[in-house]
Design a protein around this motif. Structure first.
Motif, PDB file in Angstrom:
ATOM      1  N   GLU A 132      -4.455  10.665  -1.005  1.00  0.00           N
ATOM      2  CA  GLU A 132      -4.269   9.219  -0.861  1.00  0.00           C
ATOM      3  C   GLU A 132      -4.285   8.552  -2.237  1.00  0.00           C
ATOM      4  OE1 GLU A 132      -3.592   7.123   1.553  1.00  0.00           O
ATOM      5  OE2 GLU A 132      -4.031   5.276   0.474  1.00  0.00           O
ATOM      6  N   THR A 135      -0.975   8.468  -4.037  1.00  0.00           N
ATOM      7  CA  THR A 135      -0.096   7.376  -3.629  1.00  0.00           C
ATOM      8  C   THR A 135      -0.430   6.109  -4.397  1.00  0.00           C
ATOM      9  OG1 THR A 135      -0.294   8.267  -1.416  1.00  0.00           O
ATOM     10  CG2 THR A 135       0.795   6.166  -1.624  1.00  0.00           C
ATOM     11  N   SER A 162       0.723   5.352   3.032  1.00  0.00           N
ATOM     12  CA  SER A 162      -0.673   5.136   3.409  1.00  0.00           C
ATOM     13  C   SER A 162      -0.871   5.365   4.894  1.00  0.00           C
ATOM     14  CB  SER A 162      -1.110   3.719   3.063  1.00  0.00           C
ATOM     15  OG  SER A 162      -0.920   3.490   1.718  1.00  0.00           O
TER      16      SER A 162
ATOM     17  N   LEU B 183      -6.452   0.698  -2.480  1.00  0.00           N
ATOM     18  CA  LEU B 183      -5.208   0.471  -1.750  1.00  0.00           C
ATOM     19  C   LEU B 183      -4.979  -1.020  -1.537  1.00  0.00           C
ATOM     20  CD1 LEU B 183      -2.830   1.608  -0.085  1.00  0.00           C
ATOM     21  CD2 LEU B 183      -4.269   1.373   1.890  1.00  0.00           C
TER      22      LEU B 183
END
Lengths: 468, 217
Positions: A132, A135, A162, B183
């Motif tokens: 992850e 990314t 994701s 993220l």
């Protein structure tokens, strides 16, 4: 110990690069030094494993497969950093509206750190965290040129990958549920926990494998989950495309192989079927998209989908040695082609095949490298890929072999047709421009790579019987 | 104790319904934060409390309850949007679809092998939350709502993990949380870039790239 050094080198390099602010010479020198150190640690790890003192051995460590992936990554990073050494000033001159160079290069180092972590992870949880993280570290790199297209590619890459990797996390949890020690306690997620005596619940394992396959397969670019790949690989600057295509896809493949390798014997056939089905599907999708492709970087991206499909098929037919060889030489050829494509982009400023013609007149070195590179990646004889694909077709049997051969032929037609259209024909009128000479100067590193590929290919074919 | 776990899981299901029906982005963020905090509290009610449970709960609440909303609110302010005006699937239809997801996941829950009684609701709730998150990602236009949908999806997965008390160690737990945090940070930057390049953040209008550009034009 060496694993820890491998992980620390890019982190320290990245911080130093970030601190050098606008000093371009410092940035590119540190990047090159980081790559050299990373290579040194990698070589030590491969050649002198007995010097290695294990640290945090429940989380990090290496095995044969990890060393292959690490070696390829390290070498590609060195070549990309070498190319960057010459390319960064050129790019800065022709297109000043890019992301700040220090941010770009330090994020590149972070990307290398996350990929090294994928390779050395010895725990399924850590493996997921690292995949992850790749990314997250590579998404900003795609947006280097800050154009509308690259912003769109970055968003799609972030969101699709994701969500996909999220499925792999679910799969990882299921994997944790499937394994029990003989005493009935959960075995945990360390690779070492999946030894001989562990009891694996087949239903949970099947579910876990399917979710992990969807997640890591998406990141690897297997069809039909490949949609993010051509966008991201074509919009990224060439060096980043090299890292995405040549190493990131291998890392995701490593993730898949890790899950496969803990499968109990009774379920190995079940897993192999998935590799075969999605491998052939990727090959087919890539063939159909390559044959009518009008963008040369997208063409290379679809060629990555094709080769990932081939890797999956090889793994599905349990040809592990051949898979590893194919992985190495696909990465090298793809690096060569993406670097040359970057040079063509510097000279012509477009990715459209129809707007590039008569390259032999203007960019002699680059067009020679381009044509030879295309021939090599299609698996023509001096290429090591010829050998691996030959062995694959021999092993695959009549029907599967025929299907693979047909798709490979389609890919060959599509790629050579585009390459010849770009190199032959009338040159664009006008004198040699500054960007043309810049592009010619950037052909140095691709030249070394091509020599390396051809020499190893010829050696392997002369020593035949090694595989055939 | 058992009732408290069931109560938390029921709250989780209600937050999913609220998520499907709310158009204000601020509201969506509040819901996803509530889910994060509930998720952080869950390990404390699983009977025996260990130090690692406390650390996990603390990490979860501080990252999902404090850091994430901060980043999301900053992204909304920079992108200058406050509502999801015309979702691809309307709000009442969304509610019905999410209810259907509940039905499917509870039906699936009855098929699974029997487990400890205090966890019988955990798996269906987790699957329902994952499906809701995926649905939000697909059915909404704004990039920021899609990010929130992804977070819901991730909450569902974590709920699945917490419900089973899978022991990965605090290091892995922290890694997963850090990944989610970074993220959201990167997604915030991406939303800002989209806003700057396109003057909107409607992800369905991002169709600049593709294989047949001639035909698209």
């Amino acid at each position: 110990m060496f694993e820890l050094i491998l992980l620390l080198v890019p982190v320290i390099g990245g911080i130093l690069i970030y601190l050098s602010k606008k000093n371009l010479t410092a940035i590119r020198t540190i990047l090159l030094l980081t790559a050299l150190m990373h290579n040194a640690a990698c070589v030590l790890l491969i050649l002198y494993p007995e010097w290695n003192i294990p640290v945090f051995s429940q989380y990090i460590g290496t095995d044969e497969m990890a060393l292959f992936v690490l070696g390829i990554m390290s070498f590609l990073f060195l070549c990309a950093a070498g190319q960057a050494f010459f390319w960064l000033p050129v790019e800065h001159k022709h297109d000043p509206h890019h992301m700040p160079m220090n941010v770009f290069c330090s994020v590149l180092c972070a990307f290398v750190f996350t990929m090294s972590l994928v390779a050395v992870a010895r725990n399924f949880g850590l493996l997921w965290v690292a995949v992850e993280a790749t990314t997250l570290a590579s998404a900003p790199l795609i947006n280097f040129h800050r154009s509308a297209g690259s912003t769109e590619a970055m968003w799609k890459y972030l969101l699709i990958c994701s969500v996909g990797i999220g499925l792999a996390l679910f799969g990882t949890f299921l994997l944790g549920m499937s394994a029990k020690t003989p005493e009935g306690v959960a075995a945990g997620l360390n690779f070492s926990a999946f030894g001989k005596e562990v009891m694996i619940n087949p239903d949970y394992f099947k579910a876990a494998f399917i979710f992990c396959f969807a997640g890591y397969g998406l990141k690897m670019g297997l069809a039909p989950f490949h949609t993010w790949l051509p966008d991201a690989h074509s919009e990224a600057p060439s060096m980043v495309s090299v890292m995405l295509s040549g190493t990131l896809l291998n890392c995701s493949f490593l993730g898949l192989v890790r899950v496969y390798s803990v499968a109990p014997e009774a379920l190995q056939m079940f897993c192999k079927e998935y590799f075969l089905i999605f491998g052939v599907l990727s090959l087919a999708v890539a063939a159909f998209f390559i044959i009518r492709q009008s963008d040369y970087k997208r063409m290379l991206a679809y060629s990555s989908v094709e080769h990932m499909g081939l890797l999956a098929i090889m793994w599905g037919l349990s040809m592990q040695e051949v898979t590893l060889l194919h992985m190495i030489f696909h990465s090298m050829c793809k690096m060569l082609l993406f670097l040359v494509a970057g040079n063509i982009l510097v000279a012509y400023g477009t990715r459209k095949v129809e707007l590039v013609h008569g390259m032999f007149g203007r960019l002699k070195k680059n067009s020679t490298l381009w044509v030879i590179g295309i021939i090599l990646i299609c698996g023509m004889p001096p290429s090591p890929l010829f050998l691996t694909e030959f062995v694959l077709i021999q092993k695959a049997g009549f029907i599967l072999g025929g299907v693979i051969l047909l798709f490979l032929f389609m890919v060959f037609c599509g790629m050579t047709c585009n390459a010849l259209r770009m190199t032959m024909g009338e040159d664009i009128p006008g004198p040699v421009r500054e960007q043309d000479t810049d592009a010619e100067r950037l052909a140095l590193i691709p030249f070394f790579v091509i020599v390396l590929i051809i020499v190893s290919g010829v050696t392997m074919i002369l020593k035949n019987g090694y595989l055939i | 104790m058992e009732h408290l776990i069931d109560f938390i899981l029921a709250l989780f299901l209600i937050t999913n319904l609220m998520m499907a029906a709310s158009s204000r982005l601020m509201h969506c963020i509040k819901i996803v934060v509530l889910q994060g905090i509930l998720l952080g509290l869950l390990p404390l009610f699983l009977g025996h409390i260990e130090a690692s449970h406390l650390i996990a709960a603390l990490l979860n609440i501080s990252i999902k309850g404090i850091a994430l909303p901060y980043l999301l609110v900053a992204a909304i302010k920079r992108a200058d949007v406050c509502r999801e005006l015309e979702p691809l699937v309307g709000y009442s239809t969304s509610l019905i679809i999410v209810l259907l997801f509940f039905a499917v996941s509870f039906w699936l829950g009855t098929k699974l092998p029997a487990e400890e009684p205090h966890l019988r609701l955990a798996t269906p709730t987790a699957v329902a939350t994952m499906l809701t998150g995926l649905f939000i990602v697909m059915a909404r236009r704004k990039a920021i709502t899609q990010a929130i949908g992804f977070l819901t999806f991730e909450n569902g997965i974590s709920l699945f993990g917490t419900g089973r008390m899978l022991d990965f160690g605090v290091a892995i737990e922290l890694g997963i949380l850090l990944d989610v945090l970074v993220l959201v940070f990167v997604m915030g930057i991406a939303v800002m870039r989209i806003k700057r390049e396109f003057q909107h953040i409607d992800s369905d209008k991002l169709h600049f790239l593709g294989d047949n550009q001639k035909e698209a034009e």
